[in-house]
Design a protein around this motif. Structure first.
Motif, PDB file in Angstrom:
ATOM      1  N   LEU A 250       0.699  -0.789   0.291  1.00 35.37           N
ATOM      2  CA  LEU A 250      -0.135   0.726  -0.293  1.00 35.37           C
ATOM      3  C   LEU A 250       0.639   0.816   0.288  1.00 35.37           C
ATOM      4  O   LEU A 250       0.393   2.077  -1.343  1.00 35.37           O
ATOM      5  CB  LEU A 250      -0.663  -0.164   1.117  1.00 35.37           C
ATOM      6  CG  LEU A 250      -2.021  -1.192   1.334  1.00 35.37           C
ATOM      7  CD1 LEU A 250      -2.823  -1.084   2.712  1.00 35.37           C
ATOM      8  CD2 LEU A 250      -2.655  -0.216  -0.169  1.00 35.37           C
ATOM      9  N   GLN A 251       1.669   1.056   0.739  1.00 34.79           N
ATOM     10  CA  GLN A 251       3.114   2.510   0.960  1.00 34.79           C
ATOM     11  C   GLN A 251       2.992   2.697  -0.315  1.00 34.79           C
ATOM     12  O   GLN A 251       3.776   4.046  -1.128  1.00 34.79           O
ATOM     13  CB  GLN A 251       4.327   1.862   2.201  1.00 34.79           C
ATOM     14  CG  GLN A 251       3.479   1.975   3.119  1.00 34.79           C
ATOM     15  CD  GLN A 251       4.518   1.281   3.899  1.00 34.79           C
ATOM     16  OE1 GLN A 251       5.728   1.364   3.927  1.00 34.79           O
ATOM     17  NE2 GLN A 251       4.098   1.570   5.520  1.00 34.79           N
ATOM     18  N   PHE A 252       3.514   1.397  -1.258  1.00 31.07           N
ATOM     19  CA  PHE A 252       4.024   1.608  -2.304  1.00 31.07           C
ATOM     20  C   PHE A 252       3.331   2.675  -3.764  1.00 31.07           C
ATOM     21  O   PHE A 252       3.527   2.738  -4.193  1.00 31.07           O
ATOM     22  CB  PHE A 252       4.750   0.154  -3.037  1.00 31.07           C
ATOM     23  CG  PHE A 252       5.166   0.169  -4.330  1.00 31.07           C
ATOM     24  CD1 PHE A 252       6.466   0.520  -4.688  1.00 31.07           C
ATOM     25  CD2 PHE A 252       4.055  -0.060  -5.723  1.00 31.07           C
ATOM     26  CE1 PHE A 252       6.896  -0.272  -6.589  1.00 31.07           C
ATOM     27  CE2 PHE A 252       4.810   0.057  -6.776  1.00 31.07           C
ATOM     28  CZ  PHE A 252       5.960   0.003  -7.259  1.00 31.07           C
ATOM     29  N   ILE A 253       1.418   1.732  -3.924  1.00 36.66           N
ATOM     30  CA  ILE A 253       0.984   2.601  -4.407  1.00 36.66           C
ATOM     31  C   ILE A 253       0.711   3.431  -3.917  1.00 36.66           C
ATOM     32  O   ILE A 253       0.644   5.226  -5.156  1.00 36.66           O
ATOM     33  CB  ILE A 253      -0.571   1.949  -4.082  1.00 36.66           C
ATOM     34  CG1 ILE A 253       0.251   0.186  -4.563  1.00 36.66           C
ATOM     35  CG2 ILE A 253      -1.904   2.407  -5.057  1.00 36.66           C
ATOM     36  CD1 ILE A 253      -1.218  -0.908  -4.147  1.00 36.66           C
ATOM     37  N   VAL A 254       0.988   4.656  -2.399  1.00 41.74           N
ATOM     38  CA  VAL A 254       0.381   5.570  -2.284  1.00 41.74           C
ATOM     39  C   VAL A 254       2.169   6.539  -2.511  1.00 41.74           C
ATOM     40  O   VAL A 254       1.528   7.706  -3.679  1.00 41.74           O
ATOM     41  CB  VAL A 254       0.484   5.621  -0.753  1.00 41.74           C
ATOM     42  CG1 VAL A 254       0.275   7.096  -0.604  1.00 41.74           C
ATOM     43  CG2 VAL A 254      -0.679   5.264  -0.152  1.00 41.74           C
ATOM     44  N   ALA A 255       2.969   5.870  -2.898  1.00 39.07           N
ATOM     45  CA  ALA A 255       3.966   7.224  -3.272  1.00 39.07           C
ATOM     46  C   ALA A 255       3.852   7.436  -4.537  1.00 39.07           C
ATOM     47  O   ALA A 255       4.090   8.433  -5.757  1.00 39.07           O
ATOM     48  CB  ALA A 255       5.696   5.981  -3.190  1.00 39.07           C
ATOM     49  N   VAL A 256       3.745   6.520  -5.676  1.00 41.35           N
ATOM     50  CA  VAL A 256       3.950   6.502  -7.094  1.00 41.35           C
ATOM     51  C   VAL A 256       2.273   7.123  -7.483  1.00 41.35           C
ATOM     52  O   VAL A 256       2.322   7.851  -8.251  1.00 41.35           O
ATOM     53  CB  VAL A 256       3.436   5.281  -7.916  1.00 41.35           C
ATOM     54  CG1 VAL A 256       3.614   5.125  -9.552  1.00 41.35           C
ATOM     55  CG2 VAL A 256       4.769   4.000  -6.988  1.00 41.35           C
ATOM     56  N   ALA A 257       1.531   6.019  -6.569  1.00 38.40           N
ATOM     57  CA  ALA A 257      -0.553   7.097  -7.419  1.00 38.40           C
ATOM     58  C   ALA A 257      -1.394   8.163  -7.031  1.00 38.40           C
ATOM     59  O   ALA A 257      -0.781   8.577  -7.733  1.00 38.40           O
ATOM     60  CB  ALA A 257      -0.979   5.617  -7.114  1.00 38.40           C
ATOM     61  N   VAL A 258      -0.536   8.812  -5.771  1.00 34.05           N
ATOM     62  CA  VAL A 258      -0.787   9.766  -5.005  1.00 34.05           C
ATOM     63  C   VAL A 258       0.203  10.382  -4.898  1.00 34.05           C
ATOM     64  O   VAL A 258      -0.051  11.979  -5.115  1.00 34.05           O
ATOM     65  CB  VAL A 258      -1.205   9.165  -3.634  1.00 34.05           C
ATOM     66  CG1 VAL A 258      -2.279  10.302  -3.295  1.00 34.05           C
ATOM     67  CG2 VAL A 258      -2.395   7.941  -3.291  1.00 34.05           C
ATOM     68  N   PHE A 259       1.155  10.049  -4.441  1.00 34.24           N
ATOM     69  CA  PHE A 259       2.574  11.749  -4.462  1.00 34.24           C
ATOM     70  C   PHE A 259       3.213  11.658  -5.165  1.00 34.24           C
ATOM     71  O   PHE A 259       3.874  12.685  -5.318  1.00 34.24           O
ATOM     72  CB  PHE A 259       3.460  10.881  -3.398  1.00 34.24           C
ATOM     73  CG  PHE A 259       3.013  10.820  -1.468  1.00 34.24           C
ATOM     74  CD1 PHE A 259       1.794  11.673  -1.160  1.00 34.24           C
ATOM     75  CD2 PHE A 259       3.472   9.929  -0.599  1.00 34.24           C
ATOM     76  CE1 PHE A 259       1.003  11.151  -0.172  1.00 34.24           C
ATOM     77  CE2 PHE A 259       2.532   9.707   0.414  1.00 34.24           C
ATOM     78  CZ  PHE A 259       1.887  10.738   0.488  1.00 34.24           C
ATOM     79  N   GLU A 261       5.514  10.041  -7.174  1.00 27.32           N
ATOM     80  CA  GLU A 261       7.347   9.946  -6.635  1.00 27.32           C
ATOM     81  C   GLU A 261       7.447   8.395  -8.224  1.00 27.32           C
ATOM     82  O   GLU A 261       6.666   7.658  -8.434  1.00 27.32           O
ATOM     83  CB  GLU A 261       7.844   8.816  -5.787  1.00 27.32           C
ATOM     84  CG  GLU A 261       7.055  10.246  -4.622  1.00 27.32           C
ATOM     85  CD  GLU A 261       7.843   9.184  -3.331  1.00 27.32           C
ATOM     86  OE1 GLU A 261       8.503   8.208  -3.383  1.00 27.32           O
ATOM     87  OE2 GLU A 261       7.582   9.664  -2.305  1.00 27.32           O
ATOM     88  N   PRO A 262       8.477   9.490  -8.899  1.00 30.50           N
ATOM     89  CA  PRO A 262       9.047   8.575 -10.112  1.00 30.50           C
ATOM     90  C   PRO A 262       9.497   7.037 -10.029  1.00 30.50           C
ATOM     91  O   PRO A 262      10.234   6.965  -8.825  1.00 30.50           O
ATOM     92  CB  PRO A 262      10.262   9.639 -10.538  1.00 30.50           C
ATOM     93  CG  PRO A 262      10.764  10.388  -9.267  1.00 30.50           C
ATOM     94  CD  PRO A 262       9.342  10.751  -8.300  1.00 30.50           C
ATOM     95  N   LEU A 263       8.760   6.718 -10.798  1.00 31.41           N
ATOM     96  CA  LEU A 263       9.311   4.808 -11.200  1.00 31.41           C
ATOM     97  C   LEU A 263      10.100   4.874 -11.647  1.00 31.41           C
ATOM     98  O   LEU A 263       9.799   4.602 -13.080  1.00 31.41           O
ATOM     99  CB  LEU A 263       7.964   4.085 -11.059  1.00 31.41           C
ATOM    100  CG  LEU A 263       7.724   2.614 -11.073  1.00 31.41           C
ATOM    101  CD1 LEU A 263       8.780   1.901  -9.096  1.00 31.41           C
ATOM    102  CD2 LEU A 263       6.476   1.890 -11.242  1.00 31.41           C
ATOM    103  N   ARG A 264      11.713   4.665 -11.382  1.00 34.91           N
ATOM    104  CA  ARG A 264      12.581   4.484 -11.914  1.00 34.91           C
ATOM    105  C   ARG A 264      12.976   2.982 -12.692  1.00 34.91           C
ATOM    106  O   ARG A 264      12.298   2.331 -12.132  1.00 34.91           O
ATOM    107  CB  ARG A 264      14.188   4.790 -11.908  1.00 34.91           C
ATOM    108  CG  ARG A 264      13.806   6.834 -11.569  1.00 34.91           C
ATOM    109  CD  ARG A 264      15.210   7.252 -11.117  1.00 34.91           C
ATOM    110  NE  ARG A 264      15.020   6.937 -10.181  1.00 34.91           N
ATOM    111  CZ  ARG A 264      16.282   7.013  -8.791  1.00 34.91           C
ATOM    112  NH1 ARG A 264      17.436   7.897  -9.006  1.00 34.91           N
ATOM    113  NH2 ARG A 264      16.637   6.265  -8.205  1.00 34.91           N
ATOM    114  N   PRO A 265      13.551   2.780 -13.628  1.00 30.51           N
ATOM    115  CA  PRO A 265      14.120   1.335 -14.315  1.00 30.51           C
ATOM    116  C   PRO A 265      13.947   1.191 -12.436  1.00 30.51           C
ATOM    117  O   PRO A 265      13.900  -0.800 -12.647  1.00 30.51           O
ATOM    118  CB  PRO A 265      14.710   1.860 -15.388  1.00 30.51           C
ATOM    119  CG  PRO A 265      14.403   2.635 -16.332  1.00 30.51           C
ATOM    120  CD  PRO A 265      13.652   3.622 -14.914  1.00 30.51           C
TER     121      PRO A 265
END
Length: 307
Positions: A250-259, A261-265
């Motif tokens: 859930l923290q991962f989802i919040v970081a990418v989808a809500v905040f 944060e860039p999801l780099r390779p």
């Protein structure tokens, strides 16, 4: 164990891990408040709530009876570890590093296995070793390319891992342990809040909305832990092993989808390796628990046959 108790334990466990998983959303509401001040209020209001809970449950006598000098020293150590963990995590969330934080909590259960082997002398099953090796490759990949955030992930994993180790061997239940830990941290926390309040730099008293958010931190800290403790009494360990991945996911989802944060390779590679390790570890936990139940059933059948 009845089906009703098992279902109740599952709901409690999911509730606890879901609360921990979305906690970054709450911390982001307090982004204007320094992490150390948020930590201090978290301790203070957690203690207030715990005092109410312990009084309502009439647990004071039992908790006092469980506290020896050795227990107190160990809880002082665990209190220091969890305070460092909370401080780093709050700072990470409010400085755009929630992804690094979630990675730390993905690493944590695998680190716990390693600590069990090294410190407690537990035996490592083959697939647990494979899981740790794959996850370690993910950490190594991050160390090789992203040293700027690796310290966050490793600090969170190590502090929470050793915190769990201390709480595993200390002779006190979850409620009593958390109460003593917050009591240990409360004097410094209260002193800090009073100091910055007198200096006019504290967040408390400036805006009602901020005051309410800071006070509610007590409930958001204590209640999920109490829910988890209740779930642990009702659920098999293998089920808890699976549930513990809910929070960092859930923290991962919040970081990418809500905040945003860039999801780099690199993140895709690292999290792919970590998730693979976690999946193998979870599968092995379920398989091990199933074998243990079969073995216990066979043993019980042989005993009954003899009587």
């Amino acid at each position: 164990m009845t089906e009703h108790a098992s279902r109740g334990g599952l709901l409690l466990g999911l509730g606890a891990y879901a609360a921990w998983g979305v906690l970054p959303l709450y911390f982001r509401l307090l982004a204007a408040v320094p992490a150390l001040e948020v930590l201090a209020h978290r301790v203070i209001w957690s203690l207030v709530l715990l005092i109410i809970v312990v009084s309502a449950m009439r647990r004071w006598r039992a908790i006092r009876a469980a506290i020896s000098a050795r227990t107190f020293v160990m809880l002082a150590g665990s209190a220091t570890l969890i305070a460092i963990n909370w401080l780093i995590y709050i700072w990470a969330v409010n400085n755009g590093h929630t992804l690094a934080g979630s990675l730390g909590y993905f690493i944590n259960p695998l680190l716990n296995v390693g600590l069990g082997v090294v410190v407690l002398g537990e035996r490592l099953r083959k697939w647990q070793g494979v899981a740790i090796a794959i996850a370690s490759a993910g950490v190594a990949a991050m160390a090789f390319v992203a040293l700027d955030t690796l310290w966050i992930s490793l600090s969170l994993a190590v502090t929470f891992g050793f915190y769990g180790l201390v709480r595993k061997i200390v002779a006190i239940d979850a409620l009593g342990g958390l109460l003593v830990e917050t009591m240990v941290l409360a004097p410094l926390s209260l002193g800090y809040v009073l100091m910055i309040g007198r200096a006019g730099t504290g967040a408390m008293g400036v805006a009602l909305s901020t005051d309410v958010l800071l006070v509610l931190l007590g409930a958001l800290t204590a209640l999920p832990l109490l829910m988890f403790a209740a779930a642990a009494r009702r659920l098999p360990y293998s089920t808890l092993a699976l549930l513990q991945y809910v929070a960092p996911t859930l923290q991962f989802i919040v970081a990418v989808a809500v905040f945003g944060e860039p999801l780099r390779p690199l993140h895709v590679l690292v999290f792919g390796l970590i998730w693979t390790g976690c999946a193998i570890f979870a599968w092995d936990s379920v398989r091990g628990a199933r074998k243990a139940r079969v073995a216990n059933g066979s043993s019980g059948a042989r005993v009954n046959a003899r009587t």
